[in-house]
Design an enzyme around this catalytic site. Structure first.
Site, PDB file in Angstrom:
ATOM      1  N   HIS A 199       0.820  -1.216   0.000  1.00  0.00           N
ATOM      2  CA  HIS A 199       0.000   0.000   0.000  1.00  0.00           C
ATOM      3  C   HIS A 199       0.852   1.263   0.000  1.00  0.00           C
ATOM      4  O   HIS A 199       0.352   2.336  -0.294  1.00  0.00           O
ATOM      5  CB  HIS A 199      -0.922  -0.005   1.227  1.00  0.00           C
ATOM      6  CG  HIS A 199      -1.970  -1.084   1.156  1.00  0.00           C
ATOM      7  ND1 HIS A 199      -3.294  -0.825   0.858  1.00  0.00           N
ATOM      8  CD2 HIS A 199      -1.898  -2.425   1.328  1.00  0.00           C
ATOM      9  CE1 HIS A 199      -3.983  -1.955   0.861  1.00  0.00           C
ATOM     10  NE2 HIS A 199      -3.161  -2.938   1.156  1.00  0.00           N
ATOM     11  N   ASP A 226       3.565   9.570  -0.728  1.00  0.00           N
ATOM     12  CA  ASP A 226       2.403   8.778  -0.308  1.00  0.00           C
ATOM     13  C   ASP A 226       2.175   7.652  -1.313  1.00  0.00           C
ATOM     14  O   ASP A 226       2.370   7.859  -2.515  1.00  0.00           O
ATOM     15  CB  ASP A 226       1.150   9.675  -0.271  1.00  0.00           C
ATOM     16  CG  ASP A 226       0.220   9.324   0.887  1.00  0.00           C
ATOM     17  OD1 ASP A 226       0.190   8.141   1.269  1.00  0.00           O
ATOM     18  OD2 ASP A 226      -0.447  10.227   1.402  1.00  0.00           O
TER      19      ASP A 226
END
Ligand code: ADP
Length: 463
Positions: free
Chosen positions: A157, A365
Site C-alpha cells: 500500500h 504517499d
C-alpha cells in the site's frame, strides 16, 4: 470453491458498519463471496506467561476472523521497530528517520514465521492467499518453507523507493528476495513497479523481465500496478445524507461568507503538514485578500504516538499553527483551525463537501485516499478543487488536480489561490475528469483485478 485467505497487520471487522473504511468493505466483500479467513493482529499488546501467543476465532457470516495479540517484545521489534522505524521511513524516502537494529529485524522475521505457522495449520490445497503491506513482506517465503504451494499475492500500500534509497535499508537483499516467493506482487503505481525491477536487476544479474512477469532467484513473479481507490458511490452518498446536509449548513452559517479549505491526514511526517501550514501562511502574505475571508481546517488525529518522530511532529504543528494564528487572527476570524481527533466518515464527507479547496500535499504517499474522498464528496454543480502533491501515488492518475511540489511553499500557495479563484466552468470540467478516475479506481475493481490475476494460478496448484 476456493477460499480466500487475507493477511494484514491489523484486522478490521468489515461488519463495523458505516464506520468501516473502503478497504475493509472491499476485502470483506471478496472474503464473503467465496468464504474466507482474515488473519492478523487484533491491536492488543499483552504478556500472558501461560499463553504467550494465543489466537482468537470469530465467525461473521461466510467469513472467519482469526486474530492474535502481540507480546511486548513483538510489538516493539516487529511493529514499532522494524516496520515503523525502518521500512515506513525508508519506503517514504526518509532515510534520516531510519532507526535500525538487528534485534528488531530478527523479531520482524519471527512474527512473520509465527503467522506462517498458523496459516499453514489451517490451509486447504485450493486456498488463495492475499498478503497486505510492508509488515508482512517475508510471509510468503516463510509459508513456502512449510511446503505451501498455494497461489500467494502481495500488495504494497505504500511506495517503493528507487535502488539508490533502498540500498540504505540493511535488510534489502533479504526483503527483495522474499518478494519472489509470491506469485503476484502489486504496487500502487508504475513508478513503484519499475523501482522493484531496477532493484532486482542490481541484485541478480540473471533477472529477466518479460511484460508483467519478472524472473529472478529461480521464480517467475507477476509484478504489476493495481492502483487502489475508495468505495466511490458509498462515499458520494455519505456526503448527501440529511445528517451531512445538516453539518454542511452549520459550517456555512458559522463561516458566514468565508471559504473553507480542508486538510485531512493521519498525523504522519510523510504528509507534509508543516510545509502545508507554511504554504497557508504564504497565501496570506502573497494574497492578503484571503485574510478574514478563508479558513484552513486541518484535521490530523495522532497516530503511532509511541514513535519519537511522531511526537516531534505533534509539537512542531502545535507551535506552527499557534504562530500563524497569533500573527494573522482577528477578533472574529482564526486562519487555521487545527483539530487533533478522529471523525465519523459521514462527518468527514460533509466537511469535504463544505470546502472550496483541499490541501493534499504529502511529501510522499503510496496512493492517498483523501484525494479520492475529497473528489467523491463534491457537489458536481459547484465542486471544490484538490491541490495535490505530485509525490502522492494519486497524482499519477489525477492529472486534472492542481499538482504541486510540496517542498515549494510559494508554488503551493499560488496553486491554492488558483483553486480558490477558479471559474465554475473550469471547476466542473476538472471535477468530471477527476470523478472518472475515482470510479475507475474504485476499491471493488481494485480487489477484483488483483484477485483475478491471483486466481489464474489456481490451475497450477497441486492436488
Ligand atoms: P494513510 O493510509 O497513509 O493514512 P490515506 O490518505 O490513503 O493515508 O488514507 C487515510 C484514511 O484515513 C482516509 O480514508 C481518511 O478519510 C481517514 N482519516 C484520516 N483522518 C481521519 C480523521 N480525523 N477521522 C476519520 N478518518 C480519518
Amino acid at each position: 470453491m476456493s477460499r480466500l485467505i487475507v493477511v494484514s497487520n491489523r484486522v478490521q471487522d468489515p461488519a463495523a458498519g458505516p464506520g468501516a473504511g473502503g478497504l475493509a468493505v472491499a476485502l470483506g466483500e471478496a472474503l464473503e463471496a467465496n468464504g474466507g479467513v482474515w488473519i492478523g493482529w487484533d491491536g492488543r499488546v499483552e504478556q500472558d506467561p501461560l499463553h504467550p501467543v494465543s489466537w482468537n476465532e470469530h465467525r461473521s457470516g461466510n467469513l472467519t476472523l482469526l486474530t492474535t495479540s502481540l507480546t511486548p517484545e513483538e510489538h516493539e521489534g516487529y511493529y514499532l521497530g522494524f516496520a515503523n522505524r525502518v521500512l515506513w521511513p525508508a519506503f517514504h524516502y526518509r532515510l534520516d528517520l531510519v532507526d535500525y537494529t538487528t534485534d528488531h529485524s530478527r523479531v520482524y522475521g519471527a512474527v512473520n514465521r509465527r503467522l506462517a505457522m498458523k496459516i499453514a495449520s489451517i490451509l486447504r490445497p485450493d486456498d488463495r492467499i492475499w498478503i497486505h503491506d510492508y509488515h508482512l513482506i517475508p510471509l510468503a517465503a516463510e509459508l513456502r518453507a512449510t511446503g505451501c504451494g498455494n497461489p500467494i499475492g502481495y500488495f504494497q500500500h505504500i511506495p517503493l523507493p528507487p535502488p539508490s534509497i533502498l540500498a540504505a535499508v540493511p535488510e534489502v537483499n533479504w526483503l527483495v528476495r522474499a518478494l519472489f516467493a509470491y506469485d503476484v506482487v502489486g504496487f500502487q503505481t508504475e513508478t513503484d513497479r519499475l523501482h522493484l525491477i531496477q532493484q532486482v536487476q542490481q541484485l541478480e544479474s540473471e533477472t529477466e523481465s518479460d511484460g508483467e512477469y519478472v524472473t529472478a532467484f529461480g521464480r517467475s513473479t507477476r509484478v504489476k500496478s493495481y492502483p487502489i481507490g475508495i468505495d466511490a458511490d458509498r462515499f458520494t452518498a455519505m456526503a448527501r445524507t440529511p445528517n451531512a446536509e445538516e453539518i454542511i449548513n452549520r459550517i456555512r452559517q458559522r463561516n458566514l461568507n468565508r471559504s473553507q479549505v480542508i486538510g485531512v491526514d493521519r498525523m504522519d511526517y510523510s504528509k507534509g503538514l508543516p510545509e502545508r501550514m507554511e504554504s497557508v501562511r504564504r497565501l496570506f502574505e502573497l494574497y492578503p485578500e484571503n485574510r478574514g475571508a478563508m479558513t484552513f481546517m486541518q484535521i490530523a488525529p495522532t497516530s503511532r504516538g509511541a514513535v519519537d518522530a511522531y511526537v516531534d511532529l505533534h509539537e512542531r504543528l502545535d507551535s506552527l499553527s499557534g504562530e500563524i494564528n497569533s500573527k494573522f487572527s482577528d477578533f472574529d476570524w482564526t486562519p487555521i483551525r487545527y483539530i487533533n481527533r478522529q471523525f465519523p466518515r459521514e462527518t468527514l464527507a460533509a466537511l469535504y463537501r463544505a470546502s472550496r479547496a483541499a490541501l493534499i500535499t504529502p511529501l510522499r504517499d503510496g496512493m492517498n485516499l483523501v484525494a479520492h474522498e475529497y473528489v467523491a464528496a463534491q457537489d458536481p454543480d459547484d465542486p471544490g478543487m484538490p491541490v495535490l502533491s505530485r509525490f502522492a501515488g494519486a497524482a499519477e492518475y489525477m492529472d486534472e488536480a492542481l499538482l504541486i511540489n510540496p517542498y515549494n511553499i510559494d508554488q503551493t500557495a499560488i496553486a491554492l489561490q488558483t483553486a480558490l479563484q477558479m471559474p465554475l466552468k473550469e471547476r466542473k470540467r476538472r471535477h468530471k475528469a477527476l470523478m472518472k478516475v475515482v470510479h475507475d479506481l474504485d476499491v471493488s475493481r481494485w480487489s477484483s483485478r488483483f484477485l483475478n490475476d491471483l486466481s489464474q494460478l489456481l490451475r497450477a496448484v497441486p492436488g
